[in-house]
Design a protein around this motif. Structure first.
Motif, PDB file in Angstrom:
ATOM      1  N   SER A  93     -17.579  33.930  43.011  1.00  0.00           N
ATOM      2  CA  SER A  93     -17.879  34.424  41.590  1.00  0.00           C
ATOM      3  C   SER A  93     -18.076  35.893  41.795  1.00  0.00           C
ATOM      4  O   SER A  93     -18.408  36.102  40.205  1.00  0.00           O
ATOM      5  CB  SER A  93     -19.598  34.105  42.601  1.00  0.00           C
ATOM      6  N   LEU A  94     -17.464  36.712  41.956  1.00  0.00           N
ATOM      7  CA  LEU A  94     -16.492  37.892  41.168  1.00  0.00           C
ATOM      8  C   LEU A  94     -16.339  38.205  40.324  1.00  0.00           C
ATOM      9  O   LEU A  94     -16.451  39.018  39.385  1.00  0.00           O
ATOM     10  CB  LEU A  94     -16.158  38.513  42.216  1.00  0.00           C
ATOM     11  N   TRP A  95     -15.303  36.898  40.066  1.00  0.00           N
ATOM     12  CA  TRP A  95     -14.603  36.703  38.445  1.00  0.00           C
ATOM     13  C   TRP A  95     -14.733  35.723  37.406  1.00  0.00           C
ATOM     14  O   TRP A  95     -15.908  34.600  38.461  1.00  0.00           O
ATOM     15  CB  TRP A  95     -12.885  36.857  39.541  1.00  0.00           C
ATOM     16  N   PRO A  96     -13.501  35.764  37.230  1.00  0.00           N
ATOM     17  CA  PRO A  96     -14.562  34.478  35.348  1.00  0.00           C
ATOM     18  C   PRO A  96     -14.020  32.473  36.238  1.00  0.00           C
ATOM     19  O   PRO A  96     -14.617  32.150  35.622  1.00  0.00           O
ATOM     20  CB  PRO A  96     -14.287  35.133  34.146  1.00  0.00           C
ATOM     21  N   VAL A  97     -12.877  32.991  36.721  1.00  0.00           N
ATOM     22  CA  VAL A  97     -12.041  31.825  37.869  1.00  0.00           C
ATOM     23  C   VAL A  97     -11.334  32.229  39.220  1.00  0.00           C
ATOM     24  O   VAL A  97     -11.541  33.560  39.536  1.00  0.00           O
ATOM     25  CB  VAL A  97     -11.013  32.095  36.705  1.00  0.00           C
ATOM     26  N   PRO A  98     -11.496  31.079  39.756  1.00  0.00           N
ATOM     27  CA  PRO A  98     -10.376  31.213  41.174  1.00  0.00           C
ATOM     28  C   PRO A  98      -9.217  32.492  41.399  1.00  0.00           C
ATOM     29  O   PRO A  98      -8.412  32.397  40.571  1.00  0.00           O
ATOM     30  CB  PRO A  98     -10.276  29.744  41.051  1.00  0.00           C
ATOM     31  N   VAL A  99      -9.556  33.391  41.715  1.00  0.00           N
ATOM     32  CA  VAL A  99      -8.388  34.108  41.923  1.00  0.00           C
ATOM     33  C   VAL A  99      -7.511  34.103  43.330  1.00  0.00           C
ATOM     34  O   VAL A  99      -8.348  34.363  44.560  1.00  0.00           O
ATOM     35  CB  VAL A  99      -8.585  35.666  41.838  1.00  0.00           C
ATOM     36  N   THR A 100      -6.548  34.032  43.594  1.00  0.00           N
ATOM     37  CA  THR A 100      -5.409  34.709  44.755  1.00  0.00           C
ATOM     38  C   THR A 100      -5.228  35.553  44.562  1.00  0.00           C
ATOM     39  O   THR A 100      -4.630  36.245  43.542  1.00  0.00           O
ATOM     40  CB  THR A 100      -4.373  33.580  44.416  1.00  0.00           C
ATOM     41  N   THR A 101      -5.360  36.517  45.952  1.00  0.00           N
ATOM     42  CA  THR A 101      -5.003  38.143  45.747  1.00  0.00           C
ATOM     43  C   THR A 101      -4.070  37.760  46.749  1.00  0.00           C
ATOM     44  O   THR A 101      -3.417  37.250  47.809  1.00  0.00           O
ATOM     45  CB  THR A 101      -6.487  38.684  46.799  1.00  0.00           C
ATOM     46  N   VAL A 102      -2.231  38.363  46.786  1.00  0.00           N
ATOM     47  CA  VAL A 102      -1.602  37.876  47.495  1.00  0.00           C
ATOM     48  C   VAL A 102      -0.605  39.835  47.673  1.00  0.00           C
ATOM     49  O   VAL A 102      -0.530  40.707  46.887  1.00  0.00           O
ATOM     50  CB  VAL A 102      -0.178  36.948  46.328  1.00  0.00           C
ATOM     51  N   GLU A 103      -0.980  40.076  48.927  1.00  0.00           N
ATOM     52  CA  GLU A 103       0.185  41.186  49.065  1.00  0.00           C
ATOM     53  C   GLU A 103       2.318  40.761  49.970  1.00  0.00           C
ATOM     54  O   GLU A 103       2.216  39.539  50.678  1.00  0.00           O
ATOM     55  CB  GLU A 103      -0.155  41.640  50.616  1.00  0.00           C
ATOM     56  N   ALA A 104       2.569  40.630  48.460  1.00  0.00           N
ATOM     57  CA  ALA A 104       3.670  39.963  48.176  1.00  0.00           C
ATOM     58  C   ALA A 104       5.109  40.258  49.254  1.00  0.00           C
ATOM     59  O   ALA A 104       4.970  39.114  49.669  1.00  0.00           O
ATOM     60  CB  ALA A 104       4.511  40.412  46.812  1.00  0.00           C
TER      61      ALA A 104
END
Length: 313
Positions: free
Chosen positions: A42-53
Motif C-alpha cells: 500500500s506504500l505505492w499507488p500500484v504493485p511495484v516489483t523491485t529488481v536487483e538486475a
C-alpha cells in the motif's frame, strides 16, 4: 484539446544494479524492498516489483561480469538460444525478460524505471527510445516538479525491437541517469535526487490512474546525433588527450565551432570542428572509455505531446 486515452498503469518495476557498480539504484531498490516489508504494497499507488538486475556484478561491485547487460535486451538477443558459452548477463537478461516481459507482448509489465549512475555531470537525465506519450508525460512531470538538479530528456529514437536496455522490455519505460557520482561510490545528494525522481514518478502514476487530466504541450528533448572518441595514437590506439577543462562537467551546454574539447598530454588544445552547434553529454563517462566514446553529441528539439488521461473501463 481532445485527450488521448491511455490504459491505467497496473504493474511497474523499479530496477537497480543493471550495472553492478552504480550504487544509488542498488541501495534505492534495497530501501524500497525494506519499506515494503515494513508497510506492505500500500506504500505505492500500484504493485511495484523491485529488481536487483545484475546480482553477481553488484556483489563484486563491477559494471558487469562478462558483458554489458545494458546491451542485452534487444529482441534479437532475447530470442537467441542459450548455450554453454552464453555470457552470464545474456542469461540474466533472458530471466528478466521472463519476469518482466516478454518484450513486445501484451503480458509485459506496464512500466520499468531502470536506475543508473554516471560519472558525468548530468543531474537527472531521463533516457527513452520512442515518442511514448506516457513516458514523455512522466518526464515532463519530473521536469516540472524537481528543482534540486537539472532534469533533461534524451531520446534515442530506435525501434523497440532494436532497443537494447532493460526498460525496453516493458510497455512503457525510461532510464534515470543520475550524476556525477564515481562508480563504486554512493553520494547522498545523488541518491536523494534519484529517490526524488522515483517518488515523483509514483506521484504521476497515482494522479493519472485516479483520473487527472495531464495537459499536452512541448517537451524539450535531446536526440542523439553522433559519438566522439578521444584522440588516439594511430598505431597503439592509446589516448593522446583528455577532455579539456573548459568542456569538463558542462554536459548539455552549447558546443560551437572553435570551442576547446580536448587537451593533449603535450599541452595542445584540440578544438571542436563541426559546423553545427550541438550539445555534448556523457562527457568523460568512466565506463565509456572501453567503448571508445569521449562524449555524445545531441540536437535539442521540442516534441509536442497530446493531453492524456486514463482510459475508462
Amino acid at each position: 484539446m481532445a485527450s488521448t486515452f491511455l490504459p491505467a498503469l497496473g504493474r511497474i518495476a523499479v530496477c537497480g544494479g543493471t550495472h553492478g557498480n552504480e550504487l544509488s539504484g542498488v541501495y534505492l531498490v534495497r530501501e524500497m524492498e525494506r519499506k515494503r516489508k515494513q508497510k506492505g504494497d500500500s506504500l505505492w499507488p500500484v504493485p511495484v516489483t523491485t529488481v536487483e538486475a545484475n546480482p553477481r556484478a553488484v556483489k563484486e561491485c563491477r559494471r558487469y561480469i562478462e558483458t554489458d547487460m545494458n546491451r542485452c535486451f534487444s529482441s534479437a538477443v532475447l530470442s537467441s538460444a542459450i548455450t554453454d558459452n552464453t555470457p552470464y548477463e545474456v542469461r540474466r537478461a533472458h530471466e528478466l525478460n521472463a519476469l518482466l516481459g516478454p518484450k513486445e507482448s501484451a503480458d509485459a509489465i506496464d512500466l520499468i524505471c531502470d536506475l543508473h549512475n554516471t560519472t558525468s555531470n548530468m543531474g537527472l537525465t531521463l533516457i527513452l527510445y520512442t515518442k511514448d506519450w506516457m513516458a514523455l508525460h512522466i518526464c515532463k512531470h519530473l521536469q516540472t516538479k524537481i528543482t534540486r538538479v537539472p532534469v533533461r530528456v534524451v531520446m534515442l529514437d530506435v525501434p523497440i525491437s532494436a532497443a537494447y536496455s532493460l526498460e525496453s522490455v516493458s510497455k512503457h519505460g525510461f532510464t534515470i541517469e543520475a550524476g556525477p557520482q564515481p562508480h563504486g561510490v554512493i553520494r547522498a545528494d545523488i541518491y536523494e535526487a534519484m529517490k526524488e525522481g522515483v517518488d515523483v514518478t509514483m506521484d504521476w502514476i497515482k494522479k493519472f490512474n485516479s483520473g487527472t487530466v495531464f495537459e499536452g504541450g512541448d517537451v524539450e528533448v535531446f536526440t542523439l546525433h553522433k559519438s566522439i572518441d578521444y584522440p588516439r595514437d594511430p598505431e597503439t590506439r592509446e589516448l593522446t588527450a583528455a577532455i579539456h577543462p573548459q568542456l569538463q562537467d558542462r554536459d548539455f551546454s552549447l558546443l560551437k565551432k572553435g570551442d576547446p574539447v580536448f587537451l593533449s598530454f603535450s599541452g595542445e588544445t584540440v578544438k571542436y570542428e563541426e559546423e553545427e552547434t550541438l550539445h555534448p553529454f556523457f562527457i568523460n563517462e568512466c565506463a565509456y572509455y572501453e567503448k571508445g566514446i569521449a562524449f555524445h553529441l545531441a540536437r535539442k528539439t521540442l516534441i509536442s505531446i497530446p493531453t492524456v488521461q486514463v482510459q475508462k473501463d
